[in-house]
Design an enzyme around this catalytic site. Structure first.
Site, PDB file in Angstrom:
ATOM      1  N   ASP A  86      38.345   4.381 -52.026  1.00 36.64           N
ATOM      2  CA  ASP A  86      37.385   5.487 -52.208  1.00 36.64           C
ATOM      3  C   ASP A  86      38.058   6.845 -52.283  1.00 36.64           C
ATOM      4  O   ASP A  86      37.374   7.847 -52.511  1.00 36.64           O
ATOM      5  CB  ASP A  86      36.359   5.489 -51.067  1.00 36.64           C
ATOM      6  N   CYS A 136      28.207  -2.170 -61.458  1.00 31.59           N
ATOM      7  CA  CYS A 136      28.099  -0.706 -61.465  1.00 31.59           C
ATOM      8  C   CYS A 136      29.340  -0.194 -62.195  1.00 31.59           C
ATOM      9  O   CYS A 136      30.147  -0.965 -62.707  1.00 31.59           O
ATOM     10  CB  CYS A 136      28.017  -0.166 -60.047  1.00 31.59           C
ATOM     11  N   LYS A 170      28.782   8.004 -44.457  1.00 32.18           N
ATOM     12  CA  LYS A 170      27.741   7.354 -45.272  1.00 32.18           C
ATOM     13  C   LYS A 170      27.859   5.832 -45.166  1.00 32.18           C
ATOM     14  O   LYS A 170      26.861   5.128 -44.972  1.00 32.18           O
ATOM     15  CB  LYS A 170      27.895   7.765 -46.730  1.00 32.18           C
ATOM     16  N   ASN A 171      29.101   5.323 -45.259  1.00 32.68           N
ATOM     17  CA  ASN A 171      29.281   3.867 -45.288  1.00 32.68           C
ATOM     18  C   ASN A 171      29.206   3.217 -43.917  1.00 32.68           C
ATOM     19  O   ASN A 171      29.310   2.001 -43.809  1.00 32.68           O
ATOM     20  CB  ASN A 171      30.587   3.512 -46.005  1.00 32.68           C
ATOM     21  N   ARG A 229      30.949  -6.249 -58.939  1.00 23.36           N
ATOM     22  CA  ARG A 229      30.400  -6.166 -57.580  1.00 23.36           C
ATOM     23  C   ARG A 229      29.576  -7.410 -57.201  1.00 23.36           C
ATOM     24  O   ARG A 229      28.417  -7.323 -56.874  1.00 23.36           O
ATOM     25  CB  ARG A 229      29.544  -4.910 -57.427  1.00 23.36           C
ATOM     26  N   ARG A 275      24.832  11.544 -53.975  1.00 21.26           N
ATOM     27  CA  ARG A 275      24.636  10.264 -53.286  1.00 21.26           C
ATOM     28  C   ARG A 275      25.482  10.203 -52.019  1.00 21.26           C
ATOM     29  O   ARG A 275      25.114   9.562 -51.047  1.00 21.26           O
ATOM     30  CB  ARG A 275      25.047   9.096 -54.193  1.00 21.26           C
TER      31      ARG A 275
HETATM   32  C1  EPZ Z   1      32.179  -0.999 -49.403  1.00 19.34           C
HETATM   33  O1  EPZ Z   1      31.665  -1.634 -50.564  1.00 19.34           O
HETATM   34  C2  EPZ Z   1      31.907   0.483 -49.593  1.00 19.34           C
HETATM   35  N1  EPZ Z   1      30.464   0.698 -49.684  1.00 19.34           N
HETATM   36  C3  EPZ Z   1      32.597   0.970 -50.866  1.00 19.34           C
HETATM   37  O2  EPZ Z   1      32.372   2.381 -50.969  1.00 19.34           O
HETATM   38  C4  EPZ Z   1      34.100   0.721 -50.725  1.00 19.34           C
HETATM   39  O3  EPZ Z   1      34.751   1.109 -51.915  1.00 19.34           O
HETATM   40  C5  EPZ Z   1      34.342  -0.784 -50.461  1.00 19.34           C
HETATM   41  O4  EPZ Z   1      33.599  -1.197 -49.297  1.00 19.34           O
HETATM   42  C6  EPZ Z   1      35.821  -1.092 -50.233  1.00 19.34           C
HETATM   43  O5  EPZ Z   1      36.292  -0.369 -49.149  1.00 19.34           O
HETATM   44  C7  EPZ Z   1      29.721   0.678 -48.564  1.00 19.34           C
HETATM   45  O6  EPZ Z   1      30.213   0.448 -47.477  1.00 19.34           O
HETATM   46  C8  EPZ Z   1      28.246   0.934 -48.729  1.00 19.34           C
HETATM   47  P1  EPZ Z   1      33.815  -4.990 -50.610  1.00 19.34           P
HETATM   48  P2  EPZ Z   1      31.557  -3.257 -50.618  1.00 19.34           P
HETATM   49  O7  EPZ Z   1      32.811  -6.058 -50.359  1.00 19.34           O
HETATM   50  O8  EPZ Z   1      31.189  -3.756 -49.277  1.00 19.34           O
HETATM   51  C9  EPZ Z   1      34.650  -8.011 -54.114  1.00 19.34           C
HETATM   52  C10 EPZ Z   1      31.748   4.408 -52.004  1.00 19.34           C
HETATM   53  O9  EPZ Z   1      32.241   5.047 -52.950  1.00 19.34           O
HETATM   54  N2  EPZ Z   1      33.542  -8.807 -53.563  1.00 19.34           N
HETATM   55  O10 EPZ Z   1      34.856  -4.720 -49.565  1.00 19.34           O
HETATM   56  O11 EPZ Z   1      30.726  -3.621 -51.777  1.00 19.34           O
HETATM   57  C11 EPZ Z   1      34.166  -6.701 -54.693  1.00 19.34           C
HETATM   58  O12 EPZ Z   1      33.687  -6.874 -56.007  1.00 19.34           O
HETATM   59  C12 EPZ Z   1      31.634   2.889 -52.094  1.00 19.34           C
HETATM   60  O13 EPZ Z   1      31.331   4.918 -50.934  1.00 19.34           O
HETATM   61  C13 EPZ Z   1      33.321 -10.079 -54.060  1.00 19.34           C
HETATM   62  O14 EPZ Z   1      34.022 -10.537 -54.970  1.00 19.34           O
HETATM   63  O15 EPZ Z   1      33.076  -3.622 -50.928  1.00 19.34           O
HETATM   64  C14 EPZ Z   1      35.404  -5.845 -54.636  1.00 19.34           C
HETATM   65  O16 EPZ Z   1      36.221  -6.148 -55.751  1.00 19.34           O
HETATM   66  C15 EPZ Z   1      32.133   2.353 -53.435  1.00 19.34           C
HETATM   67  N3  EPZ Z   1      32.310 -10.824 -53.546  1.00 19.34           N
HETATM   68  C16 EPZ Z   1      36.097  -6.327 -53.359  1.00 19.34           C
HETATM   69  O17 EPZ Z   1      35.534  -7.610 -53.063  1.00 19.34           O
HETATM   70  C17 EPZ Z   1      31.509 -10.358 -52.538  1.00 19.34           C
HETATM   71  O18 EPZ Z   1      30.605 -11.098 -52.091  1.00 19.34           O
HETATM   72  C18 EPZ Z   1      35.882  -5.428 -52.142  1.00 19.34           C
HETATM   73  O19 EPZ Z   1      34.498  -5.255 -52.019  1.00 19.34           O
HETATM   74  C19 EPZ Z   1      31.752  -9.056 -52.031  1.00 19.34           C
HETATM   75  C20 EPZ Z   1      32.774  -8.306 -52.550  1.00 19.34           C
END
Ligand code: EPZ
Length: 418
Positions: free
Chosen positions: A305, A116, A22-23, A121, A397
């Site tokens: 995850d 969320c 999915k991701n 996020r 989802r």
């Molecule tokens: C991706 O989310 C995945 N989603 C998430 O999977 C997964 O948990 C996450 O990566 C971590 O591996 C998809 O790929 C669609 P991040 P993403 O940016 O890209 C902070 C699932 O269950 N952050 O690596 O949103 C953020 O808040 C989902 O399938 C900022 O602060 O994750 C988090 O604490 C849930 N500023 C950390 O970084 C930003 O601009 C990691 O987030 C972006 C992120």
């Protein structure tokens, strides 16, 4: 609103076909907006998030042709229509359309995602990366207003932390920028590598995906492309834990060990057996489970995850397991629900201490987010008696036919009405 009824206590035995990731699908669907030529994605999982992302492409003027397990997106006639709050609120990954729309059309207006169940996020790193590539971005009225009237320019980007989404945003924008872009402290997840492979099939020149340093040459000449998605390592890990927690044995057809090293290491430390089978990985429980500490980390560390799912397993392990969540600030929504089933879990800041083994007893439980929901299904499979899981839309989802796949392995699980 559908619910799942589970009768626990049955060891699962059989094989599960692991779907496309999915991701990996979500950023690649967004990437189709970069090009006036068609993109065909194969091994597409039948999950709600993918259907919603494809629907968003259509809202932006792309035409979608579906076939069994694949979709062709033709964005020749696409336009930078607004991506509204309702769309982004329901699925944060829609923020990934910002970079392609801006890169191709010089403008984009995408709602801020908002938080969320698992955290605030923010998207500040996405915005900073695009700004460093020459975009003018104003955040007003809950929207990201981005413009790049003179086009984007390649640059050196240093991500404050290896964010998956911000890495994907930077990669997509850089393919259409003028000149070279270097992304440092990039995320190394397999889904980032797969996006790079998809962009390369579309004509982009990218080196270093999978390392902390990614080099992208801009000015891509786009071409029609077909790309097959990698298997979903999180779905595979989820079914591995289903085998372990029920004391059964499941072959994860199509799973790739090289994407799951940290997960397999934790499972083996907990007393679960894992070995390569003809079609993928075989995972077997049945022996005594040992409490095993984990800390979630960016890839190749233990994936956040799978944190909730591993916690369900640790309720059945002898001893105290320390589960530390370092990626999201509130990814313990499953703890109170697991406690309703009888688990003994104490939260201490970003660490959960799980004391086992405890006999779980079935009860009605509430799903709060995708991975918390499946954690409760796993606990229900191990619990004595009946567990009913509400708010099934969370599960749908990200898991393709979860109840069907589990039933094929002997689980007593069925969808029931509201
Ligand atoms: C991706 O989310 C995945 N989603 C998430 O999977 C997964 O948990 C996450 O990566 C971590 O591996 C998809 O790929 C669609 P991040 P993403 O940016 O890209 C902070 C699932 O269950 N952050 O690596 O949103 C953020 O808040 C989902 O399938 C900022 O602060 O994750 C988090 O604490 C849930 N500023 C950390 O970084 C930003 O601009 C990691 O987030 C972006 C992120």
């Amino acid at each position: 609103m559908d619910r799942l009824r589970i009768e626990g206590g049955h060891a699962l035995r059989g094989a599960v076909a692991i779907a496309g990731a999915k991701n990996a699908a979500l950023p690649q669907i967004a990437a189709s907006l970069l090009s006036p030529h068609s993109l065909t994605l194969q091994n597409l999982p039948e999950v709600a998030d993918v259907a919603n992302m494809l629907a968003l492409m259509a809202q932006h003027g792309a035409t979608i042709t579906r076939d069994a397990g694949s979709a062709t997106i033709d964005a020749a006639a696409a336009s930078p229509a607004d991506t509204g709050y309702d769309t982004v609120r329901r699925m944060r990954a829609t923020v990934l359309v910002l970079a392609p729309l801006l890169a191709r059309f010089g403008q984009a207006r995408v709602s801020l995602p908002g938080g969320c169940a698992i955290g605030a996020r923010p998207v500040d790193m996405h915005v900073a990366a695009l700004t460093a590539l020459g975009a003018d971005i104003v955040i007003e009225g809950g929207f990201i207003h981005a413009r790049a009237s003179g086009g984007l320019r390649g640059n050196r980007l240093v991500l404050p932390s290896p964010s998956v989404g911000a890495t994907e945003t930077a990669m997509m924008a850089a393919t259409a920028a003028r000149g070279e872009t270097e992304i440092l402290n990039a995320a190394r997840e397999p889904e980032v590598v797969d996006l790079a492979a998809c962009l390369a099939a579309m004509g982009a020149r990218i080196e270093g995906a999978g390392t902390h340093r990614i080099l992208i040459s801009g000015g891509t000449v786009w071409r029609a492309a077909t790309h097959r998605l990698i298997p979903d390592r999180i779905e595979a890990g989820t079914y591995a834990i289903a085998a372990a927690i029920t004391g059964g044995q499941i072959e994860l057809s199509g799973a790739r060990l090289e994407h799951m090293a940290a997960v397999v290491q934790a499972l083996e430390a907990a007393g679960v057996r894992v070995w390569p089978g003809d079609r993928g990985l075989i995972v077997a429980g049945g022996g005594p489970l040992r409490a095993t500490d984990i800390t979630t980390e960016p890839y190749p560390g233990f994936p956040t995850d799978l944190q909730a799912q591993f916690m369900a397993l640790m309720t059945q392990a002898e001893g105290a397991a320390m589960i530390r969540e370092t990626i999201f600030e509130s990814r313990f929504m499953h703890v109170p629900e697991l406690s309703r089933l009888g688990a003994n879990i104490r939260l201490q800041g970003t660490t959960a201490v799980v004391r086992g083994a405890t006999r779980l007893k079935g009860a009605p439980v509430m799903a709060t987010d995708l991975r918390a929901s499946v954690c409760l299904v796993l606990a229900g499979l191990a619990a004595e008696g009946e567990t009913v899981l509400n708010r099934l839309y969370h599960l749908d989802r990200g898991y393709e036919q979860l109840d069907v796949k589990l039933r094929r392995c002997g689980a007593r699980i069925e969808r029931i009405g509201p």
